[in-house]
Scaffold this motif. Sequence first.
Motif, short mmCIF file in Angstrom:
data_model
loop_
_atom_site.label_atom_id
_atom_site.label_comp_id
_atom_site.label_asym_id
_atom_site.label_seq_id
_atom_site.Cartn_x
_atom_site.Cartn_y
_atom_site.Cartn_z
N UNK A 1 0.82 -1.20 0.00
CA UNK A 1 0.00 0.00 0.00
C UNK A 1 0.85 1.26 0.00
N UNK A 2 0.23 2.32 -0.35
CA UNK A 2 0.86 3.62 -0.19
C UNK A 2 0.06 4.36 0.87
N UNK A 3 0.57 5.50 1.25
CA UNK A 3 -0.02 6.21 2.39
C UNK A 3 -1.48 6.61 2.16
N UNK A 4 -1.82 6.85 0.91
CA UNK A 4 -3.17 7.32 0.64
C UNK A 4 -4.12 6.23 0.19
N UNK A 5 -3.60 5.05 0.17
CA UNK A 5 -4.40 3.93 -0.28
C UNK A 5 -5.50 3.65 0.75
N UNK A 6 -6.68 3.41 0.25
CA UNK A 6 -7.75 3.01 1.17
C UNK A 6 -7.69 1.52 1.40
N UNK A 7 -8.06 1.11 2.58
CA UNK A 7 -7.95 -0.30 2.93
C UNK A 7 -9.33 -0.92 3.04
N UNK A 8 -9.36 -2.21 2.73
CA UNK A 8 -10.65 -2.86 2.87
C UNK A 8 -10.82 -3.35 4.31
N UNK A 9 -12.02 -3.81 4.58
CA UNK A 9 -12.40 -4.20 5.93
C UNK A 9 -11.43 -5.18 6.59
N UNK A 10 -11.12 -6.24 5.83
CA UNK A 10 -10.29 -7.28 6.42
C UNK A 10 -8.92 -6.76 6.79
N UNK A 11 -8.37 -5.96 5.88
CA UNK A 11 -7.04 -5.44 6.13
C UNK A 11 -7.07 -4.50 7.34
N UNK A 12 -8.10 -3.67 7.40
CA UNK A 12 -8.22 -2.75 8.53
C UNK A 12 -8.26 -3.54 9.84
#
Length: 799
Positions: free
Chosen positions: A253-264
Amino acid sequence: MKKIRVYEAAKEFHVSSEALLETLRGLGVEVKSHMSSIDDDVVARLKQKFNKDVEAAREEMARVKEKEAARVRAAAAAAAAAAPPAPPRPSQPRPASAPQAGAHAPRPAQPSRPGGPPRPQGPSSQRPGGPSGSPRPGGGGPGGPRPGFGGPQAGGPQRGPARGGRLRGAKKKKRVVDERLVAENVKRTLASLDAGARGHAKHRRERGEGTAVEEDAKVLQVTEFITVADLAGQMEVKPQEVIAACMRLGVMVTINRRLDKDTIEAVADEFGYGVEFVSEYSTEAVEEAEDVPADTTPRAPVVTVMGHVDHGKTTLLDYIRRASVAAGETGGITQHISAYSASVNGKPITFLDTPGHEAFTSMRARGAQVTDIVVLVVAADDRVMPQTIEAIDHARAAGVPIIVAINKVDLPVARPDLVMADLTKHKLVAEEYGGDTIMVPVSAKKGTGVERLLEMILLKAEMMELKANPDRRGKGTVVEARKEPGRGTVVAVLVQNGTVRVGDAFVAGTQYGKVRALTSRRGDRISEAGPSVPVEITGFSGVPSAGDTFQVLADEREAREIATKRHQLQREQEQRAFHHLTLADISQRVKEGGAAELRLIIKADVDGSAEALSDHLGRLGSDEVKLRIIHSGVGNISESDVLLAAASDAVILGFRVPVESSARSAAAREKVDVRGYEIIYKAEEDIKAAMSGLLKPEIRETILGRAEVRKVFHLSKSGSVAGCFVASGNILRNAKARLMRGGASVFDGRVGALKRFKDDVREVATGYECGITLEGYSDYREGDIIEAYELEEVARTLA
Ligand code: GDP
């Protein structure tokens, strides 16, 4: 011999467990699940297979890491130079309230809102900077803890924070998303605006006023798709730490990448946090004050009739409707309105005219609870039947009390006693037998006992103390929506609280409008409708869905804004949940403040062309769009290429090479954009177009309607015509349209001819059949979806 589990190996190889399982099966290794163990020698074989790509991925990780570190260092330096200490936020316009990386401020209690306007529009609260006005990333929202919407959810296979086994499933589910879950998710989010009505209002209000703090400081309140930066901010850690955690999970990921539920969830768990998901809408939601008892007055109960087929639901509803008309109501009965009021001794009861538990439950699934009391119809010449039991369970699940109507008592064979005994087994015990369930013998056909049934309903309602506050903005639920010639979209709404008036601005699901006319169920024009009153409303921008919350707002501009955001979010969630970055997404991604980085994997037939292509494309990068070739090689596009692309969110460009079939299915599964070219400059052209798309004005897409191809007609002269059924929205002649097959777009063009029977028409609405041709296309197949859409240019504001 050393053994490791599949998910552990998946972590090693930076692929999803699922992908690894497939690969293992491809190697002839028998494995059941991500928890299965594999031997050393299998690992070695895997290693061989993945080695090259893993190397490339590792290098990439290091590069990303270094770059982010440098970026954060630079930003921190810049921030330190500036006073007062501004959040080190490189080039990303964000809501002011989002906590920032490295700034070890305490977790943000909600900033109080000056004057308490319903939405954060105070002078200190800036709007999201993205030109799209796209839904705000999390971190700043006043979404309170909402048990119904967040955390481990009922109905979904949500895991709680998986302590000590954080990888469990984290990657597995990441890319392959159950469509149903996504749909539910969207529904849930859409329904979130309604949450106030179901007991969360108080909580939410407290948070909104900044008076409440986290009950449990270790639980994060985040929105889905929160960015790395925002997640780091919430956990008070550096973004690099989050990036590193993601990498350990195999997600680059990069800093501005949004994450999905599982990753969060998995990342938060690493830092010792639980996660509760809140809806993004909550940040935009209409703040709802709870009614104080003094403001409320009794309202009519809302009743749904359920029971086994043929036990007499329809007959009962018909009788009640006719009786109430005979009892003095005049005027034509509108045929359509799907709820109506009956009255006993001047006291009204509202019936939802949709017998059966399907309607009841599908509304509930959408977050709409409209029923106060269920009338369970059981025929006395029959027994408790499967649907009787289902109805009981559905009502119980919804926490709605049941009144039993033992029907058909006019029949000589009727045995009400047997029915009662039967019902006892299902914990419905009649008062006569010492229980507390009201059971009324009736004949829906003759009308015997029906009045008593109605009285019992009122009695029960009185005990329930059903109240509402008519002196507030109206709010209700869409019960039915349809298009009517001459009237446009006609929507049956059951008002649940407040009063709806002609001229009110409103939002309902992703639709909005201004109440043009209110029609009572008798067909009379009325000027207002209060709690528990079913009413037909016109003035909608489009057709909402049954179960949508109808909500009156201060003005139409606000209503439109919310509807637009919901629409965008819905699309965004659909997109994010379903595929990896495509060239087409690049522009979207940038608008959302995501990674302005286009990653490519290049495969070519000969070394020379791979090099030439890498060389050419590598030079296309600009300041705004970084172009990164993460892998370039000779040979077919293989499954491991796709897996690498999936792991690094890259697009694959093939140059005169075939796509192996396993790669094709992996690409379909992982939703990776794979493109084939014969000529170098064509590839270059596409990339340039995608990149320049970033700089062009934003195009906003609105789906006008969806039609299912039910039958294909082959005409000798003019090719084929798709015989369609319009499932939602409208299909318009000349509208832009794409043909979707198996979830993928196979053609994008325009609607050519549009016919109803023999006639050319301009527009066909939901629920109608029509013939459609797409300009320049004729290979329709049954089951295809034709999606008509509209593109709107929105000026791009440079941040
Ligand atoms: P639903 O499937 O539950 O909606 O049942 P209907 O209302 O369609 O009724 C099924 C059949 O039972 C119809 O033929 C009705 O005429 C009949 N029926 C319904 N209520 C009564 C009743 O109270 N007495 C008698 N004798 N027949 C009834």
